[in-house]
Scaffold this motif. Structure first.
Motif, short mmCIF file in Angstrom:
data_model
loop_
_atom_site.label_atom_id
_atom_site.label_comp_id
_atom_site.label_asym_id
_atom_site.label_seq_id
_atom_site.Cartn_x
_atom_site.Cartn_y
_atom_site.Cartn_z
N UNK A 14 0.83 -1.22 0.00
CA UNK A 14 0.00 0.00 0.00
C UNK A 14 0.86 1.26 0.00
N UNK A 15 1.91 1.27 0.81
CA UNK A 15 2.78 2.45 0.89
C UNK A 15 3.46 2.70 -0.46
N UNK A 16 3.95 1.64 -1.09
CA UNK A 16 4.61 1.80 -2.39
C UNK A 16 3.62 2.28 -3.45
N UNK A 17 2.41 1.70 -3.42
CA UNK A 17 1.38 2.10 -4.39
C UNK A 17 0.98 3.56 -4.18
N UNK A 18 1.09 4.05 -2.94
CA UNK A 18 0.76 5.44 -2.63
C UNK A 18 1.91 6.38 -2.99
N UNK A 19 3.00 5.79 -3.48
CA UNK A 19 4.14 6.61 -3.91
C UNK A 19 5.12 6.98 -2.81
N UNK A 20 5.00 6.33 -1.65
CA UNK A 20 5.96 6.64 -0.58
C UNK A 20 7.35 6.19 -0.99
N UNK A 21 8.34 7.02 -0.66
CA UNK A 21 9.74 6.69 -0.95
C UNK A 21 10.28 5.92 0.25
N UNK A 22 10.42 4.61 0.08
CA UNK A 22 10.90 3.77 1.17
C UNK A 22 12.25 3.18 0.79
N UNK A 23 13.06 2.91 1.79
CA UNK A 23 14.39 2.34 1.55
C UNK A 23 14.31 0.85 1.83
N UNK A 24 14.26 0.07 0.76
CA UNK A 24 14.12 -1.38 0.87
C UNK A 24 15.45 -2.05 0.58
N UNK A 25 15.78 -3.05 1.41
CA UNK A 25 17.02 -3.80 1.21
C UNK A 25 16.69 -5.27 1.23
N UNK A 26 16.99 -5.94 0.12
CA UNK A 26 16.75 -7.38 -0.02
C UNK A 26 18.05 -8.09 0.35
N UNK A 27 17.99 -8.96 1.37
CA UNK A 27 19.22 -9.60 1.87
C UNK A 27 19.37 -11.05 1.43
N UNK A 28 18.56 -11.46 0.44
CA UNK A 28 18.65 -12.84 -0.05
C UNK A 28 19.90 -13.06 -0.90
N UNK A 29 20.16 -14.31 -1.22
CA UNK A 29 21.29 -14.65 -2.07
C UNK A 29 21.00 -14.28 -3.53
N UNK A 30 22.07 -14.18 -4.33
CA UNK A 30 21.93 -13.78 -5.74
C UNK A 30 20.89 -14.59 -6.50
N UNK A 31 20.95 -15.92 -6.33
CA UNK A 31 20.05 -16.78 -7.11
C UNK A 31 18.59 -16.58 -6.70
N UNK A 32 18.36 -16.21 -5.45
CA UNK A 32 16.99 -15.96 -4.99
C UNK A 32 16.47 -14.65 -5.59
N UNK A 33 17.31 -13.63 -5.59
CA UNK A 33 16.92 -12.33 -6.13
C UNK A 33 16.68 -12.44 -7.63
N UNK A 34 17.42 -13.34 -8.29
CA UNK A 34 17.26 -13.52 -9.73
C UNK A 34 15.83 -13.95 -10.09
N UNK A 35 15.13 -14.58 -9.14
CA UNK A 35 13.76 -15.01 -9.42
C UNK A 35 12.75 -13.89 -9.17
#
Length: 101
Positions: A14-35
């Motif tokens: 909801x926050x992203x759809x409302x255009x809020x600027x949030x700082x998101x960090x994905x800590x998964x491994x490379x192969x997980x992020x690739x999906x």
């Protein structure tokens, strides 16, 4: 141990759809992020977080993401101990229903 602030996948969507600027960090491994990751998230693997502390600003809040929210919670605990403002996305990418890239 201090409580880690959390955000649900629905709240985040909801926050992203409302255009809020949030700082998101994905800590998964490379192969997980690739999906697929949330489009505005940056990718820093869990094991690389300690070497990348310079990236983080103690005046800003970061939302951490992983597959199920276990690893991101560990990262949040670590960073909170260092004095950073953190929030863990509960349910992780398993529960994310928004856009991915």
């Amino acid at each position: 141990m201090r409580d880690i602030p959390t955000i649900t996948t629905e709240e985040l969507k909801r926050k992203l759809e409302a255009g809020e600027k949030l700082l998101l960090v994905d800590v998964r491994e490379d192969e997980e992020v690739a999906s697929g990751k949330i489009p505005t998230a940056i990718h820093i693997k869990m094991g690389d977080i300690p070497a990348n502390l310079d990236y983080f600003d103690k005046n800003k809040e970061y939302i951490f993401i992983c597959r199920s929210s276990y690893r991101s919670e560990r990262v949040c605990e670590y960073l909170q101990e260092q004095g950073y403002k953190v929030r863990n996305m509960v349910g992780g990418m398993l529960e994310w229903s928004g856009d991915v890239e």
